[in-house]
Write a protein that holds these residues in place. Structure first.
Motif, short mmCIF file in Angstrom:
data_model
loop_
_atom_site.label_atom_id
_atom_site.label_comp_id
_atom_site.label_asym_id
_atom_site.label_seq_id
_atom_site.Cartn_x
_atom_site.Cartn_y
_atom_site.Cartn_z
N VAL A 196 64.20 73.19 66.53
CA VAL A 196 63.04 72.83 65.70
C VAL A 196 61.75 73.27 66.38
O VAL A 196 60.85 73.83 65.74
N LEU A 197 61.67 73.05 67.70
CA LEU A 197 60.45 73.45 68.41
C LEU A 197 60.25 74.96 68.31
O LEU A 197 59.16 75.44 67.97
N ARG A 198 61.28 75.71 68.62
CA ARG A 198 61.15 77.17 68.70
C ARG A 198 61.11 77.83 67.33
O ARG A 198 60.26 78.69 67.08
N ASN A 199 62.03 77.43 66.46
CA ASN A 199 62.22 78.19 65.22
C ASN A 199 61.44 77.66 64.03
O ASN A 199 61.19 78.39 63.08
N ARG A 200 61.05 76.40 64.10
CA ARG A 200 60.33 75.84 62.94
C ARG A 200 58.87 75.55 63.27
O ARG A 200 58.01 75.60 62.39
N LEU A 201 58.59 75.21 64.52
CA LEU A 201 57.21 74.87 64.89
C LEU A 201 56.55 75.96 65.72
O LEU A 201 55.37 75.86 66.05
N GLY A 202 57.29 76.98 66.10
CA GLY A 202 56.70 78.12 66.80
C GLY A 202 56.33 77.87 68.24
O GLY A 202 55.61 78.66 68.84
N ASP A 203 56.83 76.78 68.81
CA ASP A 203 56.58 76.54 70.24
C ASP A 203 57.76 77.09 71.02
O ASP A 203 58.80 76.42 71.18
N THR A 204 57.63 78.32 71.49
CA THR A 204 58.74 78.97 72.19
C THR A 204 58.68 78.74 73.70
O THR A 204 59.40 79.39 74.46
N SER A 205 57.82 77.79 74.13
CA SER A 205 57.74 77.57 75.57
C SER A 205 59.01 76.94 76.15
O SER A 205 59.39 77.29 77.28
N PRO A 206 59.70 76.03 75.46
CA PRO A 206 61.01 75.62 75.98
C PRO A 206 62.00 76.77 75.78
O PRO A 206 62.12 77.29 74.67
N LYS A 207 62.69 77.16 76.82
CA LYS A 207 63.53 78.35 76.74
C LYS A 207 64.96 78.01 76.30
O LYS A 207 65.50 76.97 76.67
N ALA A 208 65.53 78.91 75.55
CA ALA A 208 66.92 78.77 75.10
C ALA A 208 67.80 79.50 76.10
O ALA A 208 67.92 80.72 76.06
N GLY A 209 68.35 78.75 77.03
CA GLY A 209 69.19 79.35 78.06
C GLY A 209 70.65 79.20 77.71
O GLY A 209 71.18 79.90 76.86
N CYS A 210 71.30 78.26 78.37
CA CYS A 210 72.75 78.09 78.18
C CYS A 210 73.10 77.43 76.85
O CYS A 210 74.21 77.60 76.36
N LEU A 211 72.18 76.64 76.33
CA LEU A 211 72.40 75.88 75.08
C LEU A 211 73.56 74.89 75.19
O LEU A 211 74.11 74.48 74.18
N GLN A 212 73.91 74.53 76.40
CA GLN A 212 74.99 73.54 76.57
C GLN A 212 74.69 72.54 77.69
O GLN A 212 75.61 71.93 78.22
#
Ligand code: FES
Ligand code: FES
Length: 158
Positions: free
Chosen positions: A27-43
């Motif tokens: 939601v932060l990255r894809n819907r609100l445009g805040d890409t500062s939290p990084k999508a690393g392992c996703l687990q």
């Protein structure tokens, strides 16, 4: 069914649509445009997605967006006050604590959670605070030194 989730992001009220099972990171990255939290392992194993929720560090890749409803979310994008960097950001720059920078947002937020609660942490407490955050570049020492330096500066401010 998608639902609307409302929360506070870096002090601003926000609302976003979230699909069932959608994470706060998405939601932060894809819907609100805040890409500062990084999508690393996703687990849940790298810490790159760390944000603060009501002041506590949270892996946003594991938290369902619905769970953030009504809460206060902080990301690294909210750390600086206008042109004034947070002491953690200044110390990270000065101590060369960021190389590729991928881990840096998560490191900064984990460190902020520590220093918000404890302005005078020991080295062991710093190491513990970032123990869930993986860095493949720095060897960790510059990060630890930067956090201790930021703690000194914050303590000096009172
Ligand atoms: S992306 Fe969340 S812990 Fe790695
Ligand atoms: S600076 Fe590259 S992973 Fe930490």
């Amino acid at each position: 069914m998608a639902t609307a989730v409302e929360f506070t992001l870096n002090g601003n009220a926000v609302a976003a649509i979230a699909e069932p099972g959608e994470t706060l990171l998405s939601v932060l990255r894809n819907r609100l445009g805040d890409t500062s939290p990084k999508a690393g392992c996703l687990q849940g194993t790298c810490g790159a997605c760390t944000v603060l929720v009501d002041g506590e560090p949270v892996l946003s890749c594991l938290l369902l967006a619905d769970a953030a409803a009504g809460r206060h979310v902080e990301t690294v994008r909210g750390l600086a006050q206008g042109p004034q960097l947070h002491p953690l950001q200044e110390a990270f720059m000065e101590r060369f604590a960021a190389q590729c920078g991928f881990c840096t947002p998560g490191m900064l937020m984990a460190a902020k959670a520590l220093l918000d609660h404890n302005r005078n942490p020991t080295r062991a407490e710093v190491i513990e605070a970032i123990s869930g955050n993986v860095c493949r570049c720095t060897g960790y020492l510059p990060i630890i030194e930067a956090i201790l330096e930021a703690a000194r500066r914050l303590s000096a401010r009172g």
